[in-house]
Design a protein around this motif. Structure first.
Motif, short mmCIF file in Angstrom:
data_model
loop_
_atom_site.label_atom_id
_atom_site.label_comp_id
_atom_site.label_asym_id
_atom_site.label_seq_id
_atom_site.Cartn_x
_atom_site.Cartn_y
_atom_site.Cartn_z
N GLU A 72 0.83 -1.19 0.00
CA GLU A 72 0.00 0.00 0.00
C GLU A 72 0.87 1.24 0.00
O GLU A 72 1.82 1.35 0.75
CB GLU A 72 -0.90 0.00 1.23
N GLY A 73 0.50 2.22 -0.85
CA GLY A 73 1.23 3.47 -0.89
C GLY A 73 2.55 3.38 -1.63
O GLY A 73 3.28 4.34 -1.71
N SER A 74 2.91 2.17 -2.13
CA SER A 74 4.18 2.06 -2.84
C SER A 74 4.04 2.69 -4.21
O SER A 74 2.99 2.63 -4.84
CB SER A 74 4.59 0.59 -2.98
N GLU A 75 5.12 3.33 -4.72
CA GLU A 75 5.12 3.98 -6.03
C GLU A 75 6.36 3.56 -6.78
O GLU A 75 7.44 3.49 -6.20
CB GLU A 75 5.07 5.50 -5.87
N GLU A 76 6.20 3.34 -8.06
CA GLU A 76 7.33 2.90 -8.87
C GLU A 76 8.26 4.09 -9.12
O GLU A 76 7.81 5.16 -9.55
CB GLU A 76 6.83 2.33 -10.20
N LEU A 77 9.52 3.91 -8.82
CA LEU A 77 10.51 4.96 -9.00
C LEU A 77 11.38 4.66 -10.20
O LEU A 77 11.55 3.52 -10.60
CB LEU A 77 11.39 5.10 -7.74
N ARG A 114 9.24 9.67 -9.09
CA ARG A 114 8.09 8.80 -9.38
C ARG A 114 7.88 8.68 -10.88
O ARG A 114 7.86 9.68 -11.59
CB ARG A 114 6.83 9.37 -8.73
N ASP A 149 5.18 7.92 -12.25
CA ASP A 149 3.88 8.50 -12.58
C ASP A 149 3.81 9.99 -12.24
O ASP A 149 2.74 10.59 -12.28
CB ASP A 149 2.76 7.75 -11.84
N GLY A 150 4.96 10.59 -11.90
CA GLY A 150 5.02 12.03 -11.74
C GLY A 150 5.06 12.72 -13.10
O GLY A 150 5.47 12.14 -14.10
N THR A 162 3.04 12.37 -17.80
CA THR A 162 3.85 11.67 -16.80
C THR A 162 5.09 11.11 -17.46
O THR A 162 5.17 10.95 -18.69
CB THR A 162 3.06 10.53 -16.15
N ARG A 214 6.04 8.14 -17.25
CA ARG A 214 5.67 6.84 -17.83
C ARG A 214 5.11 7.04 -19.24
O ARG A 214 5.44 6.28 -20.16
CB ARG A 214 4.63 6.15 -16.95
#
Length: 275
Positions: A46-51, A68, A70-71, A104, A106
């Motif tokens: 939970e709350g993890s984000e792909e860096l 991030r 997705d930033g 983003t 990505r």
């Protein structure tokens, strides 16, 4: 000692049995490595984000950063601001062209280890550098005004007398435009051969291409850029890139569309315009 072995196996087997019935159906070993509170129903943290790891290059400095995936491009500019002190509005961020702020990382397919080129100067740098540079350029212009117009000089007339190339790019008089995404082509060099200019902003290079070869010049190696409208065809300029310490090192290009002249000078000399 030998009798203790079966008892030691028992708790481990119970843990395995308890880990197989979760909603996510995660493999048992993974269930032991993550605390239950940090695992969602799908088995992901939970709350993890792909860096993604990037190499940011600005002003000959290199920075390794994790951001991030997705930033957005705007988020990346804020990160660059924290690293360099360069305000986002003063940043020109390049990754396969100008980095879009609204997409983003990505979406624009940024991958681990990607190089991000940043161009721009801090307010203090602008104040420190622009004043003497502008004064020097004004002195050059004043000196040029004392001389015979460039387009009347013999060395240039032999090229200009060939007339305007048939395939030269259209000009728009009285308008300033940013550099196009395609090379500027259809122009002549001092020998009367065709030449094209390609501005590789992500590599901070100017490519001067002819039929025979392509010269790849770092922007920082170009000492100055001079230009003058062509008499009778003021919507086109003749332009020179100073590659060495004297005028003998000028590389001349003829029939440059007037709307790109200021953008070329600003790009090569490092004085960016922000649109």
């Amino acid at each position: 000692m030998a009798a203790a072995a079966p008892g030691a196996e028992g708790p481990a087997m119970e843990a395995e049995a308890g880990g197989c019935g979760g909603e996510g159906g995660s493999p048992q070993g993974e269930g032991r490595r993550l605390p239950p509170a940090s695992v969602s129903n799908g088995g992901a943290a939970e709350g993890s984000e792909e860096l993604v790891e990037l190499k940011v290059i600005w002003n000959k400095n290199k920075y390794d950063v994790k951001v991030r995936l997705d930033g957005t491009g705007a988020d990346l500019k804020q990160e660059i601001h924290s690293l360099t002190g360069l305000p986002p509005a003063m940043q020109k961020v390049m990754f396969k062209g100008l980095l879009p702020e609204e997409k983003t990382l990505r979406e624009i397919k940024v991958t681990n280890g990607a190089k991000i080129m940043v161009v721009g100067s801090t307010i203090n740098d602008v104040l420190a550098v622009n004043t003497p540079k502008e004064a020097a350029q004004q002195e050059v212009k004043a000196e040029e005004n004392k001389k015979e117009p460039l387009c009347r000089q013999k060395q240039h007339r032999k090229v200009l007398d060939k007339g305007k190339p048939d395939d030269v790019m259209p000009s728009v008089k009285g308008v300033q435009e940013r550099l196009p995404t395609v090379p500027l082509s259809g122009m002549y060099n001092k020998s009367g051969g065709k030449v094209r200019l390609t501005f590789k902003l992500e590599q901070d290079q100017l490519w001067i291409g002819t039929k025979e070869r392509t010269e790849k010049l770092p922007m920082g190696s170009i000492k100055n850029v001079v230009s003058e409208p062509i008499e009778g065809h003021e919507d086109y300029h003749m332009m020179a890139f100073q590659l060495g310490p004297t005028e003998a090192s000028y590389y001349w290009v003829y029939w440059v569309p007037t709307q790109y002249v200021d953008a070329i000078k600003d790009t090569v000399l490092g004085k960016w315009q922000y649109f």
